[in-house]
Design an enzyme around this catalytic site. Structure first.
Site, PDB file in Angstrom:
ATOM      1  N   ARG A 221       0.563  -1.081   0.293  1.00 14.33           N
ATOM      2  CA  ARG A 221      -0.247  -0.407   0.234  1.00 14.33           C
ATOM      3  C   ARG A 221       0.928   1.414   0.067  1.00 14.33           C
ATOM      4  NH1 ARG A 221      -3.383  -2.448  -1.769  1.00 14.33           N
ATOM      5  NH2 ARG A 221      -5.472  -2.957  -0.641  1.00 14.33           N
ATOM      6  N   HIS A 269      -0.492   0.558  -9.853  1.00 14.41           N
ATOM      7  CA  HIS A 269      -1.632  -0.304  -9.124  1.00 14.41           C
ATOM      8  C   HIS A 269      -1.870  -1.520  -9.845  1.00 14.41           C
ATOM      9  CE1 HIS A 269      -3.629  -0.350  -4.990  1.00 14.41           C
ATOM     10  NE2 HIS A 269      -3.670  -1.820  -5.682  1.00 14.41           N
TER      11      HIS A 269
HETATM   12  C1  OXD Z   1      -5.821  -5.857  -2.970  1.00 11.17           C
HETATM   13  C2  OXD Z   1      -5.041  -4.636  -4.503  1.00 11.17           C
HETATM   14  O1  OXD Z   1      -5.495  -5.308  -2.227  1.00 11.17           O
HETATM   15  O2  OXD Z   1      -5.768  -4.699  -5.667  1.00 11.17           O
HETATM   16  O3  OXD Z   1      -6.443  -6.660  -3.874  1.00 11.17           O
HETATM   17  O4  OXD Z   1      -4.607  -3.651  -3.597  1.00 11.17           O
END
Ligand code: OXD
Length: 306
Positions: A221, A269
Site C-alpha cells: 500500500r 497499481h
Molecule cells: C488488493 C489490491 O488489495 O488490488 O487486492 O490492492
C-alpha cells in the site's frame, strides 16, 4: 435478499456476469442504484463511500473485492458484528509473485542499467550481476509464495512479520528483530497489510538501517511508504532504486516528483489485479456459507487488521 456491489470508479459488470452464472438467483444491486437497501444482506466493497453500510439494516456479510481490507477497516461506521472476508486466490498470488520476481531479477541482472547503456551506445561488460539476498516483509499468502518461488530459483531469502512464527520454512525475523532483518538483505519487498502498526513503516529511519544501496519493491500500500523519505534515502545512498506499484494518492498526481526520478520505476497499481472469474466463486461460496451457518473462507481478524 440481495448482494450490493459498491465500488465507485470500478466497473462492476465483469463481476455481475460471473456472479450471475454461479448463482442465478442472486439479486444484485450496484451502487449508486441501490433501490432496495432493506434487501441487502451481502456487500462487496472497493473504496466505498464511508458510512454507507448504515443504510443496510439486514447486512450479514462484507466481502472485500481484493486482498486488502484496509479500505474497509478504516471506515469506523462498519458494524462490529458483521464478518468481513477478503479475496485469497491463486491467480492473485501468481500475478503478485511474478511481479515481484520481475523486480528482483531486474535489480539482480540490472536491466535498467543496460537499457540506459543501450540508449547511450555503451558496451560495458563489467559486474553483470549483483549478489542479492531478498527480504520479504509480510509473510501471508502472498509473501510466502514470493519466498517459496524465489528460494526455488536459488535466491537467498528471509521473511519478516509482526507475529512470532515457529516452523517457518525460511529464516524469519519478528518485529523486535527488524534491524537484524534489514542487516541481512539488500532487496526489500513490502507485502505487509496496512494496519496502524505498519503505516509509514518504510521511512528514513528504516532505510538508514538497510545495507547501503538496498533496492526497495513496494507492492503493498502507498501508505506504507513515507514518499519524501524515499527520495532522501536514494540521495544518501541508503537505497539505490525502487520499484513502486502503489502510492499514497492514486492516481499519482501529475506533478509528483516520482514521475521524473530515474531511480524509481513505477507501475499504476497493477501488480496483481483481482480477476472476477477467479475470485467470484469464493464470494458466492461465502454467501452460501453464511446462509447455512458454516465457517467462512478468508475471514478477516479485525484485531490484527487482515
Ligand atoms: C488488493 C489490491 O488489495 O488490488 O487486492 O490492492
Amino acid at each position: 435478499m440481495s448482494l450490493a456491489i459498491i465500488c465507485p470508479g470500478k466497473n462492476a459488470n465483469p463481476w455481475i456476469e460471473v456472479l450471475k452464472n454461479l448463482d442465478p438467483d442472486l439479486k444484485i444491486q450496484v451502487y449508486p442504484e441501490i433501490n432496495d437497501p432493506d434487501l441487502v444482506e451481502f456487500v462487496m466493497l472497493w473504496n466505498h463511500p464511508k458510512n454507507i453500510l448504515n443504510s443496510f439494516p439486514n447486512l450479514k456479510l462484507i466481502s472485500s473485492m481484493g486482498a486488502g481490507v484496509d479500505h474497509i477497516l478504516t471506515d469506523n461506521s462498519v458494524p462490529d458484528n458483521i464478518p468481513i472476508v477478503r479475496i485469497v486466490d491463486e491467480k492473485l498470488t501468481f500475478s503478485m509473485t511474478n511481479f515481484v520476481i520481475m523486480g528482483v531479477l531486474n535489480f539482480h541482472r540490472q536491466l535498467t542499467r543496460y537499457q540506459e547503456d543501450q540508449r547511450n551506445r555503451i558496451w560495458d561488460m563489467s559486474n553483470p550481476e549483483i549478489d542479492i539476498k531478498v527480504g520479504v516483509m509480510g509473510v501471508g499468502a502472498l509473501g510466502s509464495d514470493v519466498l517459496e518461488k524465489l528460494s526455488f530459483m536459488g535466491f537467498d531469502v528471509v521473511g519478516f512479520g509482526f507475529s512470532e512464527k515457529t516452523d517457518f520454512p525460511y529464516p524469519y525475523f519478528s518485529k523486535e528483530k527488524l534491524e537484524d532483518f534489514l542487516n541481512e538483505v539488500n532487496v526489500l519487498v513490502c507485502l505487509l497489510p496496512l494496519t496502524p502498526d505498519t503505516e509509514d513503516i518504510l521511512n528514513l529511519d528504516l532505510f538508514s538501517k538497510c545495507q547501503p544501496g538496498t533496492y526497495l519493491i513496494n507492492v503493498a500500500r502507498g501508505k506504507h511508504l513515507v514518499e519524501e523519505d524515499l527520495v532522501i534515502a536514494l540521495g544518501k545512498g541508503f537505497l539505490s532504486g525502487a520499484l513502486l506499484d502503489v502510492y499514497r494518492k492514486e492516481p499519482l498526481p501529475k506533478d509528483h516528483p516520482f514521475w521524473s526520478d530515474k531511480r524509481i520505476q513505477m507501475t499504476p497499481h497493477i501488480a496483481s489485479v483481482t480477476n472476477p472469474k477467479a475470485a467470484a466463486p469464493q464470494v458466492v461460496d461465502n454467501i452460501h456459507r453464511i446462509r447455512s451457518n458454516q465457517p467462512l473462507h478468508n475471514l478477516v481478524n479485525r484485531e490484527r487488521g487482515y
